[in-house]
Scaffold this active site. Sequence first.
Site, PDB file in Angstrom:
ATOM      1  CG  HIS A 101      33.300   5.117  16.827  1.00 35.81           C
ATOM      2  ND1 HIS A 101      34.076   4.119  16.294  1.00 35.81           N
ATOM      3  CD2 HIS A 101      32.891   4.668  18.033  1.00 35.81           C
ATOM      4  CE1 HIS A 101      34.122   3.095  17.129  1.00 35.81           C
ATOM      5  NE2 HIS A 101      33.426   3.408  18.206  1.00 35.81           N
ATOM      6  CG  HIS A 103      31.269   5.926  22.248  1.00 40.37           C
ATOM      7  ND1 HIS A 103      30.294   4.964  22.109  1.00 40.37           N
ATOM      8  CD2 HIS A 103      32.428   5.344  21.846  1.00 40.37           C
ATOM      9  CE1 HIS A 103      30.846   3.842  21.644  1.00 40.37           C
ATOM     10  NE2 HIS A 103      32.142   4.048  21.472  1.00 40.37           N
TER      11      HIS A 103
HETATM   12  P1  5GP Z   1      33.331   0.891  20.099  1.00 43.19           P
HETATM   13  O1  5GP Z   1      33.137  -0.280  21.035  1.00 43.19           O
HETATM   14  O2  5GP Z   1      34.031   0.469  18.833  1.00 43.19           O
HETATM   15  O3  5GP Z   1      33.955   2.089  20.754  1.00 43.19           O
HETATM   16  O4  5GP Z   1      31.864   1.375  19.732  1.00 43.19           O
HETATM   17  C1  5GP Z   1      31.095   0.811  18.731  1.00 43.19           C
HETATM   18  C2  5GP Z   1      29.672   1.258  18.998  1.00 43.19           C
HETATM   19  O5  5GP Z   1      28.955   1.140  17.802  1.00 43.19           O
HETATM   20  C3  5GP Z   1      28.950   0.422  20.051  1.00 43.19           C
HETATM   21  O6  5GP Z   1      28.447   1.291  21.074  1.00 43.19           O
HETATM   22  C4  5GP Z   1      27.826  -0.252  19.268  1.00 43.19           C
HETATM   23  O7  5GP Z   1      26.631  -0.345  20.013  1.00 43.19           O
HETATM   24  C5  5GP Z   1      27.661   0.667  18.063  1.00 43.19           C
HETATM   25  N1  5GP Z   1      27.254   0.005  16.838  1.00 43.19           N
HETATM   26  C6  5GP Z   1      27.802  -1.121  16.283  1.00 43.19           C
HETATM   27  N2  5GP Z   1      27.196  -1.406  15.115  1.00 43.19           N
HETATM   28  C7  5GP Z   1      26.269  -0.430  14.915  1.00 43.19           C
HETATM   29  C8  5GP Z   1      25.332  -0.186  13.861  1.00 43.19           C
HETATM   30  O8  5GP Z   1      25.221  -0.917  12.870  1.00 43.19           O
HETATM   31  N3  5GP Z   1      24.539   0.912  13.997  1.00 43.19           N
HETATM   32  C9  5GP Z   1      24.620   1.745  15.079  1.00 43.19           C
HETATM   33  N4  5GP Z   1      23.789   2.805  15.105  1.00 43.19           N
HETATM   34  N5  5GP Z   1      25.492   1.541  16.094  1.00 43.19           N
HETATM   35  C10 5GP Z   1      26.292   0.462  16.014  1.00 43.19           C
END
Ligand code: 5GP
Length: 135
Positions: A101, A103
């Site tokens: 993903h 951001h």
């Molecule tokens: P990472 O830390 O893997 O780069 O980012 C994961 C992101 O996904 C985090 O910013 C977290 O807040 C978001 N996130 C995790 N679970 C969910 C979810 O069920 N729904 C949404 N909308 N965001 C999520």
Amino acid sequence: MKDCNCIFCKIANGEIPSATLYEDDSFRVILDLNPASRGHALVLPKEHYANLFEIPEDVLGKAMAVARKVGTRLFEGLHADGLNIVQNNGESAGQTVFHFHIHLIPRYADDSVKLGWKPGTLTDEDKAQILDLFG
Ligand code: 5GP
Ligand code: ZN
């Protein structure tokens, strides 16, 4: 390919509802549940790739195009002062959901988002060794 245990596969493919800003055949862009700033969004491919090292180059290119399209609308519509694009790979890099993903983090002059690092010094040894990798 979808991974049936992956929450972002379920969200991207509409099995779990989400606050969707954009959708096409290959991507969904959603608002992050725990935003770093107002408008923090995530670009999710509908296919499952764990990270940058797995996603095919053509899908990656399309993901960046979607990031720019939605990022521009967020930036303009929310009157942001800046926009960070962040993409984490691996636990050490802060990845918590192992479905690729991107951001989109709108930035505001008075926000409290922290994405920084302490600048180090490039040593001659590191420079030589790393340049060698690209021989
Ligand atoms: P990472 O830390 O893997 O780069 O980012 C994961 C992101 O996904 C985090 O910013 C977290 O807040 C978001 N996130 C995790 N679970 C969910 C979810 O069920 N729904 C949404 N909308 N965001 C999520
Ligand atoms: Zn997935």
